[in-house]
Design a protein around this motif. Structure first.
Motif, PDB file in Angstrom:
ATOM      1  N   LEU A  91     -10.674  10.471   1.901  1.00 18.33           N
ATOM      2  CA  LEU A  91     -10.152   9.544   2.967  1.00 18.33           C
ATOM      3  C   LEU A  91      -8.828   9.549   3.023  1.00 18.33           C
ATOM      4  O   LEU A  91      -8.154   9.728   2.341  1.00 18.33           O
TER       5      LEU A  91
ATOM      6  N   LEU B 234     -12.596  -0.998   3.451  1.00 14.74           N
ATOM      7  CA  LEU B 234     -11.485  -1.114   4.130  1.00 14.74           C
ATOM      8  C   LEU B 234     -10.984  -2.463   4.293  1.00 14.74           C
ATOM      9  O   LEU B 234     -12.015  -3.310   4.640  1.00 14.74           O
TER      10      LEU B 234
ATOM     11  N   LEU C  11      -3.883  -1.308   8.636  1.00  9.99           N
ATOM     12  CA  LEU C  11      -4.933  -0.844   7.542  1.00  9.99           C
ATOM     13  C   LEU C  11      -4.101  -1.252   6.270  1.00  9.99           C
ATOM     14  O   LEU C  11      -3.075  -0.518   5.640  1.00  9.99           O
TER      15      LEU C  11
ATOM     16  N   ARG D  30       0.796  -1.313  -0.037  1.00  8.31           N
ATOM     17  CA  ARG D  30      -0.025  -0.084  -0.156  1.00  8.31           C
ATOM     18  C   ARG D  30       1.033   1.166   0.052  1.00  8.31           C
ATOM     19  O   ARG D  30       1.382   1.755   1.215  1.00  8.31           O
TER      20      ARG D  30
ATOM     21  N   LEU E  44      -7.804   6.724  10.246  1.00  6.85           N
ATOM     22  CA  LEU E  44      -8.163   6.975   9.076  1.00  6.85           C
ATOM     23  C   LEU E  44      -9.114   8.140   9.358  1.00  6.85           C
ATOM     24  O   LEU E  44     -10.063   8.098  10.155  1.00  6.85           O
TER      25      LEU E  44
ATOM     26  N   ARG F 286      -5.645  -2.131   2.887  1.00 15.04           N
ATOM     27  CA  ARG F 286      -6.084  -1.846   1.708  1.00 15.04           C
ATOM     28  C   ARG F 286      -7.461  -0.854   2.009  1.00 15.04           C
ATOM     29  O   ARG F 286      -8.166  -0.906   2.884  1.00 15.04           O
ATOM     30  N   VAL F 287      -7.477   0.072   0.939  1.00 13.68           N
ATOM     31  CA  VAL F 287      -8.561   1.260   1.038  1.00 13.68           C
ATOM     32  C   VAL F 287      -9.002   1.340  -0.692  1.00 13.68           C
ATOM     33  O   VAL F 287      -8.197   1.371  -1.386  1.00 13.68           O
ATOM     34  N   HIS F 288     -10.445   1.043  -0.620  1.00 10.02           N
ATOM     35  CA  HIS F 288     -11.036   1.320  -1.984  1.00 10.02           C
ATOM     36  C   HIS F 288     -12.025   1.915  -1.826  1.00 10.02           C
ATOM     37  O   HIS F 288     -13.041   1.797  -1.116  1.00 10.02           O
ATOM     38  N   TRP F 289     -12.207   3.023  -2.726  1.00 11.61           N
ATOM     39  CA  TRP F 289     -13.574   3.823  -3.007  1.00 11.61           C
ATOM     40  C   TRP F 289     -13.714   4.206  -4.354  1.00 11.61           C
ATOM     41  O   TRP F 289     -13.031   4.717  -5.116  1.00 11.61           O
TER      42      TRP F 289
ATOM     43  N   PRO G  38     -17.131   3.167   0.542  1.00 11.84           N
ATOM     44  CA  PRO G  38     -15.769   3.074   1.128  1.00 11.84           C
ATOM     45  C   PRO G  38     -15.307   1.700   1.652  1.00 11.84           C
ATOM     46  O   PRO G  38     -16.117   1.189   2.483  1.00 11.84           O
TER      47      PRO G  38
ATOM     48  N   TRP H   1      -7.392   8.827  -0.366  1.00 13.87           N
ATOM     49  CA  TRP H   1      -8.356   8.616  -1.751  1.00 13.87           C
ATOM     50  C   TRP H   1      -9.277   9.564  -1.668  1.00 13.87           C
ATOM     51  O   TRP H   1     -10.072   9.680  -0.717  1.00 13.87           O
TER      52      TRP H   1
ATOM     53  N   THR I 177     -18.328   1.901  10.699  1.00 18.13           N
ATOM     54  CA  THR I 177     -17.970   0.644   9.751  1.00 18.13           C
ATOM     55  C   THR I 177     -18.907  -0.475  10.175  1.00 18.13           C
ATOM     56  O   THR I 177     -19.277  -0.562  11.233  1.00 18.13           O
TER      57      THR I 177
END
Length: 715
Positions: free
Chosen positions: A211, A287, A274, A197, A252, A276-279, A285, A202, A309
Motif C-alpha cells: 500500500l 484505514l 488519511l 503518521r 492510496l 492511520r493504515v494497518h495491514w 488492510p 506498508w 473499501t
C-alpha cells in the motif's frame, strides 16, 4: 592541575539532554531470541549504532557501527532526510531508524542516504545498490526484498543484492515520480507533524505488494525559510498548509511487485485525512480516515484486489476526535481494536465491547495477542488514588487488567510473543532502565551508556489550585536557612500533546538547574494537556487562554504550601509553552513579572491546519476564536494590560514548524504599541535548537535575563 567540573548547561548540551548513550527503538524477534535496538557508544557520542541483545545469554553485540560501515567518512544528509528528522524531532546521527522483516532476521537502514541491510543473526552488513538519496527503507515480511523511497518514487530491490530479473523488484521504480510536487511512499508534512503518521507505505503480509500513499502538495501555499545571516544562500521553498488553506491531496494505491497498480477508493471529499493504515495477517488492510474538522472518522476495510473499501465502524464526536498510537488494528481473531472516549473515560474497545472503564485512562495500544492487549495507561478519573505524572503498562483482556510495571514512574513497552521489553523512568534514578521479561519474569537488562547528570532534582509531585492541576515543585538543592520566600519561575509546556509533569528523574533536570539559581520552579499541566481525561484535554476548544488560567490557579494554590514570592513571578516556555509565556505577561501582568518565550505561536492563522483547526476551527467560520487567542491581532493586543513586563522572544530562523515570522510579527506589534522587549534570533536553528553551543548558552542567557528582569542580581 585539576580540571574544572563540568557545568550542567555544558553537560546538558553535550549529551543532547542526556539522550546520547541511552538505548532506544526496540524490536523483539517473534522467536524470542533477539532484541534489536539503537544506542550510541557513550553519553556524548551522537552516532547511533544498531545493536542486538541475544537471549537467553543476555549478551549484546554491534551489528552496524556507522564509523565502521562508512569507514570514518562524514555523514551527509539530503534535504528530504533533514525534513524527516525535523518532523520526528530526531537530533542524533548514524543509524537513527531501522525496520526489520517479520522474523526480525534482517534489518534495513540508511547512512548518508545509502541503503544498507544487516543480517541480525550473523551480524553482517552489506550495502545494496540504490539510486540515492534513500529514505525509509523497509524489508518485506519474508525478508526477500527491501522497499524504499528515492526522489519521490517508491522502489524495491532484492535484499540479497542480486538482480534476478523478476520484474520491477530490481531497484527500479514501482511507482512515481510524476512531478516535483508529487511523492509516493512518504508521509506528507501534516501527517508527520501532527497526526503521528510517519510512514507512507506498508507491505502486504504475503510480501507480494504494498500500500503506497501518494501525496501531491501542489495546492499547498509556499513559504520561504531563509537565514538572514547567510544572505548569499537561496531561501528554502517549503510547502506549509497554514490554518484555513489547502492541504496536500493524499491518495492510496495498491502496487504489486509485478508492476500492477490499483487505486484505493474512499470518499476523499468527505474524509480527506488519511490518519492511520494497518495491514496484518489478521484481516484486510485497515484505514482510518478523518473529516477536515476532525469530528467524524471512518474505519475502512480495503479489498486490495480491486481497491474498494467498506465501512467497518464510524465515529462522531465533539469537539474533535483524537488519534492514538497503535490504533486501530485487528486482533488475531479479526476484531477491531481501538481506543474511544466513552462515558467521560478513554477506554480500550475490542469489537463492540469496551474492556476498560473509568479507572484507567488508556493512552496507547502497544501490542495485541490472542490472550490480551498490552496498553499504556494513566490512572483514570475513578482510580482509587491519584498517580501524578505516572504512566504504566497493563495487560487487558475480558477477565480484567493486570499492571506489568510496578514502580512509581513512566513506563512503556515493546512485546512480541512471550518476550516484553519494559522501559522505565523513575523519580529516584537518572535515565531509563530497560528490562527484558520472558513470560513476565526478568531475564536480561539492556545497558545504558548515558551520562549521569551533575545534579539531581529536588522535586515534589502534587496537585495545585481549585482544579487540582497536576504539578511539580522544585526548590534549590542547597536552600539557605534564611532564604524566606523565593522568586517563582513557571516552567510549563501547558498545551496539547505535551505532558511535562512526569514521575521521572530526567524530566526535571533543567527545572532543577533553574531552581539552583535561586528560584522556586513550578511545572503545571493544566487543561489541554494529556493524561488525565478526555474532558480535561478538550476543555480548550476555541479558548486556549484557559491554559493560562490553570497556570495561575495552580500557582496561587501552591503558594499556600510552598515558599513562593508572588511579587516576583516569571514564566518560560518553548513552542506552545512560548505562546503561554508571552500570553502571560501580555494578558496578566498583575500575576507575571517577566517571561521568556521560545519559538512561540503568536498568530494562530500562521500555524498548520490539522493542529490549529482541531482547537480553533476553520478561521473563515470562527474568526473570533483566532482573534481572541492570537497575540498579534487587534483583539490580542487590545487584551494586553498594564504595566509592561519584560519579555524575551527567542526564535530560530530555520524553524519550518513555528516559523520565525511569529516572533517577528509580535515584536513589530509590540514596538508599534510602545512595549519594550528583547529579541534573541538564532541563525541556522530549527524548532529543536539541538546545536550544542546553542543549547548551552540558551540556558545561561535565559537565567541572566530572568534575574535582571526580576531585580535579583547575580548568583
Amino acid at each position: 592541575m585539576t580540571s574544572e567540573p563540568l557545568s550542567f548547561p555544558r553537560q546538558y548540551a553535550r549529551t543532547q539532554r542526556f539522550s546520547l548513550g541511552a538505548p532506544r527503538t526496540f524490536t523483539v524477534a517473534p522467536d524470542g531470541e533477539r532484541v534489536i535496538f539503537l544506542r550510541s557508544r557513550n553519553g556524548t557520542d551522537r552516532a547511533n549504532a544498531l545493536w542486538v541483545l541475544d537471549l537467553p545469554e543476555g549478551t549484546e553485540r554491534v551489528v552496524a557501527d556507522p564509523a565502521t560501515v562508512l569507514s570514518g567518512a562524514r555523514e551527509h544528509l539530503s534535504e528530504a532526510e533533514r525534513a524527516r528528522r525535523e518532523r520526528s524531532r530526531e537530533s542524533g546521527t548514524g543509524v537513527v531508524d531501522y525496520a526489520t522483516d517479520a522474523a526480525a532476521e534482517l534489518a534495513a537502514f540508511t547512512l548518508s542516504g545509502r541503503l544498507f541491510v544487516g543480517e541480525l543473526r550473523a551480524g553482517t552488513v552489506r550495502e545494496l545498490p540504490a539510486p540515492g538519496p534513500v529514505l525509509d527503507p523497509r524489508p518485506s515480511p519474508d525478508g526477500r526484498y527491501v522497499a524504499y523511497v528515492s526522489a519521490g518514487a517508491l522502489r524495491v530491490t532484492r535484499a540479497d543484492g542480486a538482480d534476478a530479473g523478476d520484474g520491477a523488484a530490481n531497484g527500479s521504480a514501482l511507482v512515481g515520480p510524476e512531478t516535483d510536487t508529487v511523492t509516493y511512499g512518504l508521509a506528507e508534512f501534516i501527517a508527520a507533524e501532527e497526526m503521528g503518521r510517519s510512514r507512507g507505505f506498508w507491505w502486504a503480509p504475503a510480501s507480494d505488494r504494498l500500500l503506497v500513499a501518494r501525496a501531491d502538495d501542489a495546492p499547498v501555499h509556499r513559504w520561504w525559510i531563509s537565514d538572514p545571516a547567510q544572505p548569499e544562500r537561496t531561501p528554502q521553498r517549503a510547502a506549509y498548509p497554514r490554518a484555513g488553506t489547502a492541504n496536500a491531496e493524499v491518495g492510496l494505491w495498491v502496487v504489486g511487485l509485478d508492476g500492477s497498480r490499483v487505486e484505493v477508493v474512499w470518499d476523499r471529499e468527505r474524509y480527506p485525512y488519511l490518519a492511520r493504515v494497518h495491514w496484518s495477517a489478521a484481516g484486510a488492510p485497515l484505514l482510518l480516515v478523518q473529516t477536515r474538522d476532525q469530528r467524524s472518522q471512518a474505519y475502512l476495510a480495503l479489498d486490495p484486489d480491486n481497491g474498494s473499501t467498506r465501512m467497518v465502524h464510524a465515529e462522531d464526536g465533539e469537539p474533535w476526535l483524537e488519534l492514538f498510537a497503535g490504533a486501530p488494528c485487528w486482533s488475531p481473531d479479526g476484531q477491531l481494536v481501538r481506543l474511544v472516549d466513552e462515558g467521560g473515560a478513554r477506554v480500550l474497545a475490542v469489537g463492540d465491547r469496551p474492556l476498560t472503564g473509568p479507572q484507567l485512562h488508556v493512552r496507547a495500544i502497544l501490542d495485541v495477542s490472542e490472550d490480551d492487549v498490552l496498553v499504556a495507561a494513566s490512572a483514570g478519573a475513578e482510580a482509587a488514588a491519584p498517580e501524578t505524572g505516572e504512566v504504566h503498562v497493563y495487560r487487558v483482556n475480558e477477565w480484567g487488567t493486570e499492571r506489568i510495571s510496578q514502580e512509581v514512574g513512566v513506563h512503556r513497552a515493546v512485546r512480541s510473543g512471550p518476550v516484553t521489553v519494559l522501559v522505565s523512568a523513575v523519580p529516584e534514578a537518572p535515565g531509563t532502565r530497560v528490562r527484558v521479561l520472558r513470560d513476565g519474569a526478568p531475564v536480561a537488562e539492556v545497558s545504558s551508556y548515558a551520562e549521569r547528570p551533575v545534579l539531581a532534582p529536588r522535586v515534589t509531585l502534587t496537585e495545585g489550585g481549585t482544579r487540582r492541576v497536576p504539578c511539580a515543585v522544585l526548590l534549590p538543592s542547597d536552600p539557605s536557612p534564611h532564604q524566606g520566600l523565593l522568586p517563582v519561575l513557571l516552567d510549563p509546556y501547558g498545551g496539547p500533546h505535551g505532558q511535562r509533569v512526569q514521575a521521572a528523574h530526567n524530566a526535571y533536570l533543567t527545572s532543577q538547574w533553574f531552581a539552583d539559581q535561586g528560584f522556586a520552579v513550578v511545572v503545571a499541566d493544566g487543561r489541554g494537556t494529556p493524561g488525565r481525561s478526555p474532558a480535561w484535554e478538550k476543555a480548550i476548544h476555541q479558548d486556549l487562554t484557559v491554559t493560562l488560567d490553570d497556570q495561575i490557579d495552580a500557582l496561587h494554590g501552591l503558594a499556600e504550601r510552598f515558599p513562593l514570592d508572588l511579587s516576583r513571578v516569571a514564566i518560560r516556555g518553548w513552542s506552545y509553552g512560548g505562546y503561554l509565556a508571552a500570553l502571560a505577561v501580555l494578558r496578566r501582568p498583575d500575576v507575571f513579572h517577566a517571561a521568556v518565550a521560545g519559538a512561540p505561536v503568536t498568530d494562530w492563522r500562521l500555524y498548520d491546519t490539522h493542529y490549529t483547526e482541531r482547537y480553533l476551527g476553520d478561521p473563515a467560520k470562527s474568526p473570533e476564536a483566532y482573534e481572541a487567542n492570537s497575540l498579534v491581532t487587534d483583539d490580542g493586543l487590545s487584551g494586553a494590560a498594564e504595566p509592561h513586563r519584560p519579555l524575551m522572544l527567542v526564535h530560530g530562523f530555520a524553524d519550518d514548524n513555528v516559523v520565525v515570522g511569529h516572533s517577528l510579527r509580535l515584536s513589530s506589534a509590540l514596538l508599534a504599541a510602545g512595549r519594550p522587549h528583547e529579541v534573541l534570533p538564532l541563525t541556522g536553528v530549527t524548532h529543536m535548537a539541538a546545536q550544542e553551543e546553542v543549547a548551552e548558552n540558551l540556558l545561561l542567557l535565559q537565567v541572566d535575563f530572568l534575574r535582571r528582569a526580576l531585580g535579583l542580581g547575580e548568583r
